[in-house]
Design a protein around this motif. Sequence first.
Motif, short mmCIF file in Angstrom:
data_model
loop_
_atom_site.label_atom_id
_atom_site.label_comp_id
_atom_site.label_asym_id
_atom_site.label_seq_id
_atom_site.Cartn_x
_atom_site.Cartn_y
_atom_site.Cartn_z
N UNK A 120 0.80 -1.22 0.00
CA UNK A 120 0.00 0.00 0.00
C UNK A 120 0.84 1.27 0.00
N UNK A 121 2.13 1.14 0.15
CA UNK A 121 2.98 2.33 0.14
C UNK A 121 4.34 1.96 -0.43
N UNK A 122 5.14 3.00 -0.74
CA UNK A 122 6.44 2.79 -1.38
C UNK A 122 7.38 2.00 -0.48
N UNK A 123 7.36 2.30 0.82
CA UNK A 123 8.31 1.63 1.72
C UNK A 123 8.07 0.13 1.75
N UNK A 158 19.14 0.99 -0.59
CA UNK A 158 17.83 0.55 -0.10
C UNK A 158 17.09 1.66 0.63
N UNK A 159 17.79 2.39 1.48
CA UNK A 159 17.15 3.43 2.27
C UNK A 159 16.62 4.56 1.39
N UNK A 161 15.52 4.36 -1.79
CA UNK A 161 14.29 3.94 -2.46
C UNK A 161 13.13 3.89 -1.48
N UNK A 162 13.37 3.36 -0.29
CA UNK A 162 12.28 3.23 0.68
C UNK A 162 11.77 4.58 1.16
N UNK A 163 12.67 5.57 1.25
CA UNK A 163 12.30 6.86 1.82
C UNK A 163 11.79 7.86 0.79
N UNK A 164 12.32 7.79 -0.44
CA UNK A 164 12.08 8.88 -1.38
C UNK A 164 11.32 8.51 -2.65
#
Length: 229
Positions: A120-123, A158-159, A161-164
């Motif tokens: 449901x979200x990018x992260x 990884x961080x 992509x997950x954050x931005x």
Amino acid sequence: MPKKYGVKEKDLVVTYVVNLILTGKLRSGDRLDRNEIAEDLGISRVPIQEAVVQLEHDGIVSTQYHRGAFIHRFDGDVLREHHELYGVLNGIASARAATEADPELQTTLRALAAGLRTSRDARSFHETAWQYREAVTDAHAGPRLQAAIRAAQTFIPRSYWSAYLDAPAALLAHYEAETAAITDRDPDSARAACAAAADLMGQIMATELVRRGVLEGPVTRDPFAFEMS
């Protein structure tokens, strides 16, 4: 900056330097200030030197005798090259998975692909995507290939992509294509899916870095209509 326990100090430095590059605080030709890094991270110079060796090996910095370490060329072409290598290397492992047809791995990948569809979200999407890649590489990449994949991942953190970065539907389609190729024992299609996914990831990251002023170029909308956070 507080230390992150369970993470090697060398890896903290690598992440720190890459983040400075991806945020535009360090640019091509800039000199790494090892004293500043040591102060910001609260660590000694030993892991910093270890990180510099890795960053040089990965093509991110260059060292000059008696002068120090400097950021290597970083532009859209370099970023695309990292992603191209990432796609090729992942394709080797994925093609092996398709050839060997391990039922347990196929079940795992189908479950992860289902998780990607319901994210449901990018992260959560990107965390599941990393689990997918790790499942394939753990099963079908030897130590040398795994090391090469890690090196190619340096500019695909990884961080970040997950954050931005959000996940376009087109990226999901590539994971589903790879899952189908592995299930159907089609190594060529597995390689193609990995290459296409990595190419799209490169497009997304390049567009975002242009938007943020880190890379030069026109700010354009991707034809896949992804949304940036």
